[in-house]
Scaffold this motif. Structure first.
Motif, PDB file in Angstrom:
ATOM      1  N   CYS A 185       0.869  -1.187   0.000  1.00 14.09           N
ATOM      2  CA  CYS A 185       0.000   0.000   0.000  1.00 14.09           C
ATOM      3  C   CYS A 185       0.900   1.229   0.000  1.00 14.09           C
ATOM      4  N   ASN A 186       0.508   2.230  -0.785  1.00 15.82           N
ATOM      5  CA  ASN A 186       1.340   3.435  -0.923  1.00 15.82           C
ATOM      6  C   ASN A 186       1.088   4.469   0.185  1.00 15.82           C
ATOM      7  N   HIS A 187       0.154   4.190   1.061  1.00 17.11           N
ATOM      8  CA  HIS A 187      -0.221   5.134   2.128  1.00 17.11           C
ATOM      9  C   HIS A 187      -0.325   6.556   1.553  1.00 17.11           C
ATOM     10  N   CYS A 188      -1.215   6.630   0.563  1.00 16.31           N
ATOM     11  CA  CYS A 188      -1.319   7.817  -0.297  1.00 16.31           C
ATOM     12  C   CYS A 188      -1.716   9.079   0.477  1.00 16.31           C
ATOM     13  N   PRO A 191      -5.935   9.372  -0.498  1.00 16.53           N
ATOM     14  CA  PRO A 191      -6.310   7.973  -0.717  1.00 16.53           C
ATOM     15  C   PRO A 191      -7.771   7.801  -1.128  1.00 16.53           C
ATOM     16  N   CYS A 193      -9.279   5.065  -1.306  1.00 18.07           N
ATOM     17  CA  CYS A 193      -9.899   4.056  -0.442  1.00 18.07           C
ATOM     18  C   CYS A 193     -10.598   4.736   0.728  1.00 18.07           C
ATOM     19  N   VAL A 211      -2.355   4.654   6.491  1.00 15.45           N
ATOM     20  CA  VAL A 211      -3.770   4.440   6.171  1.00 15.45           C
ATOM     21  C   VAL A 211      -4.212   3.095   6.750  1.00 15.45           C
ATOM     22  N   CYS A 228      -9.475   1.573  -4.514  1.00 14.71           N
ATOM     23  CA  CYS A 228      -8.007   1.634  -4.536  1.00 14.71           C
ATOM     24  C   CYS A 228      -7.517   1.202  -5.918  1.00 14.71           C
ATOM     25  N   TYR A 230      -4.627   0.623  -6.840  1.00 17.03           N
ATOM     26  CA  TYR A 230      -3.482  -0.287  -6.734  1.00 17.03           C
ATOM     27  C   TYR A 230      -3.906  -1.658  -6.210  1.00 17.03           C
ATOM     28  N   VAL A 233      -6.332  -3.007  -0.980  1.00 15.98           N
ATOM     29  CA  VAL A 233      -7.231  -3.340   0.119  1.00 15.98           C
ATOM     30  C   VAL A 233      -7.857  -4.680  -0.239  1.00 15.98           C
ATOM     31  N   LYS A 244      -5.806  -4.343   5.096  1.00 19.30           N
ATOM     32  CA  LYS A 244      -4.746  -3.837   4.236  1.00 19.30           C
ATOM     33  C   LYS A 244      -3.420  -3.715   4.982  1.00 19.30           C
TER      34      LYS A 244
HETATM   35  S1  SF4 Z   1      -5.163   1.216  -0.150  1.00 16.49           S
HETATM   36 FE1  SF4 Z   1      -4.736   2.024  -2.206  1.00 16.49          FE
HETATM   37  S2  SF4 Z   1      -5.642   4.115  -2.307  1.00 16.49           S
HETATM   38 FE2  SF4 Z   1      -5.564   3.437  -0.140  1.00 16.49          FE
HETATM   39  S3  SF4 Z   1      -3.660   4.332   0.627  1.00 16.49           S
HETATM   40 FE3  SF4 Z   1      -3.175   2.226  -0.032  1.00 16.49          FE
HETATM   41  S4  SF4 Z   1      -2.528   2.385  -2.189  1.00 16.49           S
HETATM   42 FE4  SF4 Z   1      -3.499   4.338  -1.622  1.00 16.49          FE
END
Ligand code: SF4
Ligand code: SF4
Length: 498
Positions: A185-188, A191, A193, A211, A228, A230, A233, A244
């Motif tokens: 997860c990129n912890h955007c 996000p 999600c 996240v 998401c 990517y 989740v 996640k």
């Molecule tokens: S689950 Fe997906 S959208 Fe949510 S923070 Fe992680 S990579 Fe980003």
């Protein structure tokens, strides 16, 4: 300026050996439970390839992330509260078990209990969902090392925009090439999600940007799974809750690197804090595709700037966290050196996991000018001649634009040649220094890049900020802020799809 702090990550793809140790470390700690069997919070893909779940990058199919229709503000691509209710019994963009795989175990007991017979007993695969024997036809890493396979690699969505000649080049057996793409997860910063959850179960921790899914609040809508882009989740079919990657926050809070980082054999993973301006996320998310990389960089603040430090302290960010941001190796790769790029910035979630793109092998060809020894030679010829076409990498790391990618590859190459001139001596130092200059790099910067890439210690790779959660909560003026608004004021901004 609304200064927030985020634990950011960088993976150096030139160093990944595709050993999957990271995936196994994560699996053993977090997803070794019933209902999590098919989850791979960390997975390592072969590129070109279809990845996991299959073709997760195909947003025509999954409609994850954000989009910015012409003349409109950015909005979630598919998920909104209204649509969730409309799709309550069938979500057309939700990945199905066919996109993942049916988790299985083996009939080990048969090895001990089989009646005497002429043949050796076997342990046949058994579905962990139905308990029946199954024929295994897909798995989490089914296309591992099959970079040239017509079945898998040719379905890679990043091949869009490549000419037929480039595709032929990529898949001809003699020139077959692939690289590894580890993913968590990129912890955007933005996000999708979090924005998509009708129950508010997903949140971004105020103090460090991790996240998470609140298991008590999750109501199994699974909007996050669809939203998401990517596909990081996962839905636990046993507990009925989404789960996640948690970036091993219990480890981080005790000063340890996440398990996948700690165990990484290639030492490709770096972790460090970055400060960012949460007030500008909405503005940057509305930029056109070609301005997004620069836009995301502009969100990240200079931790040595006195104004930033002042604003950060007014926002309750502890001094020790600011100091750790000043030492962050991720900041160096992303902002100082501009070597690391976010994956698929066009999804507009602003990933806080960045990648140094791989230097692929070059196509062998006879050089008319002979050996590469003249100052005016084609210094960077092999970047354009890379076996992985630049457009492929640009689709992955540049929203289709090659500019930032070429900059990063040229600088990497110049540093290599400079080090070669210094240590091996078969390249003239004069030419190597010219390459550095052309790649916008000084000898001092080249030394620093070389050291942090090749000779880095554990402490240099992982600059873990102090994370006493109790203190972090106490320092936030509103205790709900740590969870609800989650460090960015974006959710109440643009509409959530239509
Ligand atoms: S689950 Fe997906 S959208 Fe949510 S923070 Fe992680 S990579 Fe980003
Ligand atoms: S452990 Fe490190 S080197 Fe091995 S596959 Fe994972 S990221 Fe790559």
């Amino acid at each position: 300026m609304n200064v927030r702090s985020q634990v950011a990550m960088m993976f150096h793809l030139d160093k990944c050996i595709g050993c999957h140790t990271c995936s196994i470390a994560c699996k053993n700690i977090w997803t070794d439970r019933k209902g999590t069997d098919y989850m791979w919070w960390n997975n390592v893909e072969t590129k070109p390839g279809t990845g996991f779940p299959t073709k997760w990058e195909d947003q025509e199919k999954f409609k994850g992330g954000w989009e910015k229709p012409d003349g409109q503000l950015v909005q979630l691509k598919s998920t909104s509260k209204l649509k969730v209710i409309g799709n309550i019994f069938h979500h057309p963009h939700m990945p199905s078990m066919d996109d993942y795989y049916e988790p299985w175990t083996y009939d080990y007991q048969n090895l001990f209990n089989a009646p005497e017979g002429a043949d050796q007993p076997t342990a046949r695969p058994i579905s962990m969902i139905t308990g029946e024997h199954i024929a295994v036809e897909a798995g989490p890493n089914w296309d591992d090392d099959l970079g040239g396979s017509p079945v898998y690699a040719q379905n890679d969505p990043n091949l869009d925009g490549l000419t037929e000649e480039q595709k032929l080049q990529l898949f001809s057996v003699e020139q077959l090439v692939f690289f590894y793409f580890p993913r968590i997860c990129n912890h955007c910063l933005n996000p999708s999600c979090v924005a998509s959850c009708p129950s508010g179960a997903l949140y971004k921790r105020g103090e460090d940007g991790i996240v998470l899914v609140d298991q008590k609040r999750c109501r199994a809508w699974r909007s996050c799974v669809a939203a998401c882009p990517y596909k990081k989740v996962y839905f636990n079919w046993f507990t009925g809750k989404s789960e996640k990657c948690i970036l091993c926050f219990p480890r981080l809070e005790t000063g340890q690197a996440p398990a996948c980082f700690h165990s990484c054999v290639g030492r490709i993973r770096y972790l460090g804090n970055m400060l960012y301006d949460a007030d500008r996320i909405e503005e940057v998310a509305n930029l056109p595709d070609e301005e997004l990389i620069e836009g995301q960089r502009s969100l990240i603040l200079d931790p040595n700037d006195p104004h930033v430090i002042d604003a950060a302290m007014k926002n309750g960010i502890p001094e020790a966290v600011i100091e750790s941001a000043q030492e962050s190796p991720v900041y160096k790769y992303v902002i100082d050196w501009k070597l690391a790029l976010p994956p698929h910035i066009e999804y507009r979630t602003f990933p806080m996991l960045f990648y140094v793109p791989p230097m692929a092998p070059v196509i062998a060809r006879r050089r008319e000018s002979g050996a590469l020894d003249a100052v005016n030679d084609e210094l960077f010829h092999d970047i354009e001649d890379s076996r992985v076409p630049l457009q492929f990498l640009a689709n992955l790391f540049g929203a289709g634009q090659q500019g930032h990618l070429v900059y990063a590859l040229r600088k990497q190459k110049a540093v290599r040649w400079y080090r070669r001139a210094l240590t091996v001596g078969d390249v003239s130092l004069e030419m190597a220094e010219q390459m550095l200059a052309e790649a916008d790099c000084t000898p001092e910067e080249a030394d620093a890049i070389y050291k942090l890439t090749s000779l880095c210690t554990f402490e240099e790779r992982f600059v873990i900020p102090p994370m006493q959660r109790e203190q972090a909560l106490a320092s936030l003026s509103d205790p709900h802020e740590a969870k609800a608004s989650a460090g960015f004021g974006f959710l109440s901004g643009p509409k959530r799809g239509s």
